[in-house]
Design a protein around this motif. Structure first.
Motif, PDB file in Angstrom:
ATOM      1  N   VAL A   1     -50.533  50.777 -66.154  1.00 55.40           N
ATOM      2  CA  VAL A   1     -49.517  50.150 -67.005  1.00 55.40           C
ATOM      3  C   VAL A   1     -48.401  51.158 -67.265  1.00 55.40           C
ATOM      4  O   VAL A   1     -48.652  52.260 -67.761  1.00 55.40           O
ATOM      5  CB  VAL A   1     -50.123  49.670 -68.340  1.00 55.40           C
ATOM      6  CG1 VAL A   1     -49.043  49.047 -69.209  1.00 55.40           C
ATOM      7  CG2 VAL A   1     -51.248  48.672 -68.089  1.00 55.40           C
ATOM      8  N   ASP A   2     -47.173  50.795 -66.936  1.00 60.36           N
ATOM      9  CA  ASP A   2     -46.039  51.703 -67.111  1.00 60.36           C
ATOM     10  C   ASP A   2     -45.623  51.799 -68.576  1.00 60.36           C
ATOM     11  O   ASP A   2     -45.582  50.789 -69.285  1.00 60.36           O
ATOM     12  CB  ASP A   2     -44.840  51.222 -66.291  1.00 60.36           C
ATOM     13  CG  ASP A   2     -45.054  51.423 -64.801  1.00 60.36           C
ATOM     14  OD1 ASP A   2     -45.787  52.355 -64.431  1.00 60.36           O
ATOM     15  OD2 ASP A   2     -44.488  50.639 -64.006  1.00 60.36           O
ATOM     16  N   ILE A   3     -45.313  53.019 -69.011  1.00 56.99           N
ATOM     17  CA  ILE A   3     -44.843  53.271 -70.369  1.00 56.99           C
ATOM     18  C   ILE A   3     -43.580  54.126 -70.285  1.00 56.99           C
ATOM     19  O   ILE A   3     -43.295  54.719 -69.233  1.00 56.99           O
ATOM     20  CB  ILE A   3     -45.907  54.004 -71.212  1.00 56.99           C
ATOM     21  CG1 ILE A   3     -46.157  55.416 -70.645  1.00 56.99           C
ATOM     22  CG2 ILE A   3     -47.198  53.203 -71.293  1.00 56.99           C
ATOM     23  CD1 ILE A   3     -47.020  56.311 -71.516  1.00 56.99           C
ATOM     24  N   PRO A   4     -42.773  54.202 -71.349  1.00 60.02           N
ATOM     25  CA  PRO A   4     -41.657  55.152 -71.343  1.00 60.02           C
ATOM     26  C   PRO A   4     -42.188  56.575 -71.158  1.00 60.02           C
ATOM     27  O   PRO A   4     -43.276  56.906 -71.643  1.00 60.02           O
ATOM     28  CB  PRO A   4     -41.031  54.978 -72.731  1.00 60.02           C
ATOM     29  CG  PRO A   4     -41.447  53.607 -73.174  1.00 60.02           C
ATOM     30  CD  PRO A   4     -42.807  53.402 -72.597  1.00 60.02           C
ATOM     31  N   THR A   5     -41.453  57.418 -70.453  1.00 59.93           N
ATOM     32  CA  THR A   5     -41.888  58.802 -70.251  1.00 59.93           C
ATOM     33  C   THR A   5     -42.129  59.465 -71.604  1.00 59.93           C
ATOM     34  O   THR A   5     -41.281  59.418 -72.496  1.00 59.93           O
ATOM     35  CB  THR A   5     -40.828  59.591 -69.467  1.00 59.93           C
ATOM     36  OG1 THR A   5     -40.594  58.932 -68.217  1.00 59.93           O
ATOM     37  CG2 THR A   5     -41.297  61.009 -69.198  1.00 59.93           C
TER      38      THR A   5
ATOM     39  N   ALA B   1     -34.124  49.419 -67.531  1.00 60.14           N
ATOM     40  CA  ALA B   1     -33.463  49.323 -66.230  1.00 60.14           C
ATOM     41  C   ALA B   1     -34.468  49.442 -65.088  1.00 60.14           C
ATOM     42  O   ALA B   1     -34.240  48.931 -63.993  1.00 60.14           O
ATOM     43  CB  ALA B   1     -32.398  50.407 -66.121  1.00 60.14           C
ATOM     44  N   LYS B   2     -35.597  50.090 -65.340  1.00 62.81           N
ATOM     45  CA  LYS B   2     -36.614  50.241 -64.285  1.00 62.81           C
ATOM     46  C   LYS B   2     -37.740  49.226 -64.410  1.00 62.81           C
ATOM     47  O   LYS B   2     -38.784  49.369 -63.797  1.00 62.81           O
ATOM     48  CB  LYS B   2     -37.163  51.669 -64.296  1.00 62.81           C
ATOM     49  CG  LYS B   2     -37.679  52.165 -65.633  1.00 62.81           C
ATOM     50  CD  LYS B   2     -38.027  53.649 -65.543  1.00 62.81           C
ATOM     51  CE  LYS B   2     -38.422  54.218 -66.894  1.00 62.81           C
ATOM     52  NZ  LYS B   2     -38.693  55.672 -66.848  1.00 62.81           N
ATOM     53  N   GLY B   3     -37.518  48.190 -65.241  1.00 66.03           N
ATOM     54  CA  GLY B   3     -38.522  47.146 -65.386  1.00 66.03           C
ATOM     55  C   GLY B   3     -39.175  47.186 -66.760  1.00 66.03           C
ATOM     56  O   GLY B   3     -38.876  48.065 -67.584  1.00 66.03           O
TER      57      GLY B   3
END
Length: 460
Positions: free
Chosen positions: A275-279, A416-418
């Motif tokens: 699962v992608d999260i903000p850096t 912007a990256k999803g």
């Protein structure tokens, strides 16, 4: 009287004699065209050549025990746009209506108004030629106390041999808790509020127990709904773990709640499940402040105390100098901090998905108030209905499974990256999302328990 019209306030007590409803509080709303009655279990049927509809009315707000079963002839079926902007096809009936000493027939549309403050709304079609509204006053035709209302209902519908469910929380007056109790009662269950602080446990290999104030033993419950405030996480999860040891089903297990409350561990779990999260950077009173800021892409950036909740302990640092100043201030607290990239293109908005049993049952967009960067209802933000994308649904479901939760509020931000995941809440509030979507989230939670325990309910 004024020009032979009734003068009414913004809310009044009325009767619906044909439906055998002796008292229901109505919201007088000249801004709405049609009048609406709260109804559930709406089922059309044929009586000769005519279409009729059967339905149940719960006339008293937050009281699931008073249920009136009604039948009426259908005079129309219309597409109605609700106050949330949702279009819905509703049955229309005509019935007798009594307000004060005045009686006449009105048209009513039938819909589930569980999330609304009133069980009936009186629109301008019913008022035209009959009423004048004084919006500064209420109950101009007579007030009713709780005792008066109880007396007007000669019989109360008692619970129907349902499940014994405990609501484990801290505040019985909280909207979410009231709604869950009401939904449980409406669906025929015995549901009781238990204050976390008033529960205590007996640890014993042969006769483990959980007691409530006064010595009541809670071992005979079928299920528990834990809604644990952050300050009570440790003790609340200890109680939930004891209920689980007694083979009492918990809607959200102790381990799932615990790991969702650990901000760092929860982010690590999410990343491990793809699962992608903000850096994000994590540190404890770092010496290399500049490198920590550089690690997440520089300013502006978000700085969070690991122990913060509901937007507390969260700071937006718009410049590198401001970021260094905040981080250095947190150093003096010897605090664990998260540093996270700021998603500027989100423009103060995020998405809350409500997930139950691996399915997104409702979603809303939250928007930050002016001057605030966090889209948080607790901070004065607003919520509105939104249709989420298949990818956002997938992320919400995957995140909930990663935490091991059956019920969760999942916060997603569009970048912007999803879509990126911000947080998974194990005790999400119902008020904002029920108001924004018009969905009966509380009943979905009760039905999740029914499915888990194999309970066959006749209610809908």
């Amino acid at each position: 009287m004024n020009n032979d019209k009734i003068v009414v306030g913004s809310e009044e007590w009325v009767m619906l004699p044909q439906l055998e409803i002796p008292a229901i509080k109505v919201r007088v709303d000249s801004g709405a065209k049609t009048s609406t009655l709260h109804a559930v279990n709406i089922e059309p049927f044929q009586r000769g050549t005519e279409t009729w509809v059967s339905f149940d009315v719960l006339p008293i707000q937050r009281n699931g025990k008073k249920i009136i079963h009604c039948e009426a002839r259908v005079i129309d079926k219309r597409i109605i746009k609700s106050s949330t902007g949702t279009k819905e096809s509703r049955y229309v009936i005509k019935t007798s209506f009594k307000i004060g000493d005045f009686s006449f027939e009105i048209e009513l549309t039938l819909t589930n108004r569980d999330s609304m403050g009133y069980r009936m709304l009186l629109g301008r079609e019913a008022m035209m030629g009959r009423m004048l509204v004084d919006p500064e006053n209420s109950f101009m035709l007579g007030e009713m106390s709780d005792e008066d209302v109880d007396k007007s209902y000669k019989t109360s519908v008692t619970n129907r041999n349902g499940l014994n469910i405990g609501l484990l929380a801290s505040n019985p007056d909280l909207y979410s808790n009231q709604r869950i109790i009401e939904a449980g009662e409406r669906l025929g269950h015995n549901i009781t509020f238990y204050n976390i602080r008033q529960c205590y446990m007996k640890l014993d290999a042969k006769t483990p127990e959980i007691h409530y104030r006064g010595g009541r033993i809670l071992n005979d419950l079928d299920a528990i709904i834990p809604r644990i405030r952050p300050s009570m996480t440790y003790y609340g999860c200890s109680l939930a773990r004891q209920f689980e040891a007694l083979h009492i089903y918990c809607l959200n297990s102790a381990s799932a709640i615990s790991q969702s409350r650990d901000k760092l561990y929860s982010l690590q779990l999410l990343l491990n499940h793809g699962v992608d999260i903000p850096t994000t950077g994590f540190a404890n009173s770092p010496l290399e402040t500049s490198d920590l800021i550089k690690m997440v892409g520089g300013s502006p950036l978000i700085i969070k105390l690991l122990e913060g909740t509901q937007g507390k302990g969260v700071v937006l640092a718009e410049t590198k100098k401001a970021a260094e100043s905040v981080i250095n201030a947190f150093k003096s607290l010897n605090a664990n901090i998260l540093v996270q990239e700021f998603i500027k293109e989100a423009n103060g908005k995020d998405i809350r998905c409500f997930v139950i049993d691996g399915k997104v049952v409702a979603s809303m967009q939250r928007e930050a108030p002016p001057g605030e960067f966090r889209a948080n209802i607790h901070l004065g933000g607003t919520g509105s209905l939104i249709k989420v994308t298949p990818e956002e649904k997938k992320i919400a479901i995957k995140a909930t499974k990663a935490m091991g939760l059956q019920v969760a509020g999942v916060d997603i931000i569009r970048s912007a990256k999803g879509p990126l995941l911000l947080e998974v809440n194990s005790s999400p509030g119902l008020e904002g999302i029920e108001a924004a979507t018009g969905m009966d989230i509380a009943s979905f939670m009760i039905k999740a328990i029914e499915r888990k325990l194999g309970y066959k309910s006749t209610a809908k």
